[in-house]
Design an enzyme around this catalytic site. Structure first.
Site, mmCIF file in Angstrom:
data_model
loop_
_atom_site.group_PDB
_atom_site.id
_atom_site.type_symbol
_atom_site.label_atom_id
_atom_site.label_comp_id
_atom_site.label_asym_id
_atom_site.label_seq_id
_atom_site.Cartn_x
_atom_site.Cartn_y
_atom_site.Cartn_z
ATOM 1 N N ASP A 112 -0.320 -4.958 5.817
ATOM 2 C CA ASP A 112 -1.797 -6.308 5.215
ATOM 3 C C ASP A 112 -1.204 -6.103 3.801
ATOM 4 O O ASP A 112 -1.241 -5.075 3.105
ATOM 5 C CB ASP A 112 -3.208 -4.625 5.368
ATOM 6 C CG ASP A 112 -3.476 -4.414 5.483
ATOM 7 O OD1 ASP A 112 -2.288 -3.290 4.675
ATOM 8 O OD2 ASP A 112 -4.630 -3.936 4.800
ATOM 9 N N GLU A 113 -1.704 -7.568 3.299
ATOM 10 C CA GLU A 113 -1.757 -7.527 1.260
ATOM 11 C C GLU A 113 -0.615 -6.958 1.073
ATOM 12 O O GLU A 113 -0.945 -6.221 0.034
ATOM 13 C CB GLU A 113 -3.258 -6.834 1.167
ATOM 14 C CG GLU A 113 -4.757 -6.850 1.523
ATOM 15 C CD GLU A 113 -5.829 -5.723 0.680
ATOM 16 O OE1 GLU A 113 -6.602 -6.239 1.027
ATOM 17 O OE2 GLU A 113 -5.442 -4.674 1.230
ATOM 18 N N SER A 114 0.416 -7.685 1.418
ATOM 19 C CA SER A 114 1.770 -6.877 0.393
ATOM 20 C C SER A 114 1.839 -8.465 -0.603
ATOM 21 O O SER A 114 3.108 -9.331 -0.503
ATOM 22 C CB SER A 114 2.721 -7.356 1.977
ATOM 23 O OG SER A 114 2.645 -6.198 2.716
ATOM 24 N N LEU A 115 1.135 -8.457 -1.035
ATOM 25 C CA LEU A 115 0.677 -9.361 -2.583
ATOM 26 C C LEU A 115 2.175 -8.750 -2.985
ATOM 27 O O LEU A 115 2.969 -10.462 -4.156
ATOM 28 C CB LEU A 115 0.028 -9.327 -3.317
ATOM 29 C CG LEU A 115 -1.603 -9.774 -2.087
ATOM 30 C CD1 LEU A 115 -2.317 -9.919 -3.258
ATOM 31 C CD2 LEU A 115 -1.248 -10.957 -1.194
ATOM 32 N N HIS A 145 0.725 -0.978 0.319
ATOM 33 C CA HIS A 145 0.060 0.216 0.339
ATOM 34 C C HIS A 145 0.736 1.408 -0.223
ATOM 35 O O HIS A 145 0.608 2.272 0.505
ATOM 36 C CB HIS A 145 -0.717 0.072 1.342
ATOM 37 C CG HIS A 145 -1.838 -1.173 1.289
ATOM 38 N ND1 HIS A 145 -3.192 -0.937 0.388
ATOM 39 C CD2 HIS A 145 -2.394 -2.441 1.449
ATOM 40 C CE1 HIS A 145 -3.380 -1.762 0.970
ATOM 41 N NE2 HIS A 145 -3.122 -2.487 0.934
#
Length: 492
Positions: free
Chosen positions: A294-297, A220
């Site tokens: 979060d959401e560190s894809l 993000h």
């Protein structure tokens, strides 16, 4: 089943209707704690048009007895007394009193009651995402008032994301100079000066709310790359599942997630993290700093673990308690005592459960924010013009109410739960009217779960829907533009 005939939300811990006449507000006066008295006068004037005088009638005091944030309220035909264990408890007693104000023919009255009340959880929060759409000071103040009226005591501000960076930092001026001007859909961006941020903290404190700021990392972080391109990896466009495709060096105005990452392992990145959190710590009197996670894809598991360890250690070294979304529990080096914020579903995956439990195993506690129950940005109904549906479809009010924090993460007991938080992500939320349309009335369900005892004769959906329906006139006079959901028998 009996249904409490009073519009009280959250449900008090102990309430008894008393015999005798109600207390008439016409000609009433208030004495005692000046801050609480001023707040009560403002709310009563807004609700009824009556001006409370100075003198006997309604007595407000702090006496130092009882649990933190607790209060006692006694109302009869001859007067009202509210006693708080502390200033916060007295403030919450005032909120309860205002909810009790009712019409009796042409008069405004308060029924005869006795209430002894205290919160279940110490942390009762809402989150406002000001990165997807920027929200100005007046909007933030209005949301603080709305949340505080329901005895919520934490405002989590999501201050950075792919779409923008929203807080002035003198150590890193390019963040607002280059990365704050845009928002989702090409909407105008914006940012808070340091004076603005101090004003938010001061206003929140006047309503007994603590501000928890979040800079979300290492994912993000597309906006960081606009200001400091040497710190950012190229976008991992293959992980985008919805929205537009990001381009390195160009502002991102879509709603895709997971594609961005800081360049982990570089000294320049480590210095950046130290700088931004050190300055944030200086600006923030509260105990918590949130670093996302979060959401560190677009980040390899090894790099993610390295980042979580270093970021949580850096915040701990500043004398603050780190907070991170539950994925950070996957990192073996997570700093002891870090607070985890669980955003999985009420029936979570095994991985989410394992990651959330890891915080407790390292001496930390959990904030419960199950997305399919308390994410206020989910559509309340299928035909709602605002909101998203990825968290198991639309979230009705009954679903927002019908869950129990201790039954979400296996192996986590009540003592390990710091509290409950209802996040409001703002992909579709551009104005205060939009906030009201999605937050209300579901924010009231989150408030009751966070404050009220887990069980009891009136701690039920049938009672709650009746009580929240009775708040319609109060919310209307306070300017809250809530949707009249069909689930609720609204008082008109």
């Amino acid at each position: 089943m009996t249904v409490l005939p009073l519009p009280l939300v959250p449900l008090p811990a102990d309430l008894a209707l008393a015999d005798g006449a109600p207390y008439a507000l016409s000609g009433a006066a208030v004495t005692g704690d000046p801050d609480a008295a001023a707040h009560l006068r403002t709310l009563v004037r807004t609700r009824t048009g009556l001006d409370l005088g100075t003198g006997d009638g309604i007595a407000l005091a702090v006496d130092g007895s009882g649990p933190a944030e607790s209060y006692r309220l006694e109302a009869s035909g001859t007067g009202i007394r509210i006693t708080g264990a502390d200033a916060a408890g007295l403030f919450y007693g005032v909120q309860t009193l205002v909810q009790l104000v009712a019409r009796d023919g042409g008069a405004w009255v308060v029924p005869a009651v006795r209430i002894v009340d205290s919160p279940r959880f110490a942390y009762r929060g809402v989150m406002l995402d000001v990165a997807r759409h920027f929200h100005d000071l007046d909007t933030v103040r209005a949301y603080i008032d709305r949340a505080a009226s329901l005895k919520l005591n934490v405002l989590h501000l999501h201050l950075s994301d792919d779409q923008g960076w929203r807080l002035e930092l003198r150590s890193r001026p390019e963040l607002t100079a280059e990365a704050s001007a845009t928002a989702v859909g090409g909407a105008p961006g914006g940012y808070y000066t340091q004076d603005d941020y101090r004003a938010v903290i001061a206003y929140a404190a006047s309503r007994h709310m603590t501000v928890v700021p979040e800079f979300d990392m290492p994912g993000h972080t597309h906006a960081v790359g606009l200001a400091y391109p040497e710190l950012a990896e190229a976008p991992a466009v293959e992980v985008i599942t919805e929205g537009s495709t990001p381009v390195a060096g160009e502002p991102y105005t879509g709603i895709g997630v997971g594609f961005s990452s800081l360049r982990i392992g570089d000294e320049a990145t480590d210095a950046f993290v130290r700088d931004v959190f050190a300055e944030l710590a200086e600006l923030t009197p509260g105990p918590w700093l949130h670093f996302g996670g979060d959401e560190s894809l677009g980040t390899t598991p090894e790099d993610f673990a390295q980042f979580v360890a270093s970021a949580s250690a850096a915040i701990t070294a500043l004398g603050k308690t780190p907070v991170a979304w539950h994925e950070a529990g996957a990192a073996a080096g997570l700093a002891p005592g870090t607070v985890g914020q669980f955003w999985g579903f009420v029936s979570p995956t095994d991985a989410a459960t394992r990651h959330a439990r890891a915080f407790a195993e390292r001496g930390g506690r959990l904030i419960l924010s199950p997305a399919d129950a308390v994410y206020l940005d989910m559509k309340p109904t299928a035909d709602s013009p605002l909101g998203l549906t990825w968290a198991n479809g639309p979230t009705s009010l009954v679903r927002a109410y019908d869950w129990e924090p201790t039954r979400v993460v296996d192996g986590v007991d009540e003592a390990t739960i710091l509290g409950v938080e209802a996040p409001l992500w703002t992909e579709t939320v551009a104005t205060l009217e939009d906030i009201d349309a999605l937050a209300f009335p579901r924010i009231a369900a989150a408030a009751e779960i966070a404050w009220s005892p887990a069980s009891g004769a009136e701690r039920s959906w049938a009672s709650f829907r009746s009580r929240v329906g009775g708040l319609g006139p109060l919310w209307t006079t306070l300017g809250i533009r809530f949707p009249a959901l069909e689930e609720v028998p609204w008082t008109t």
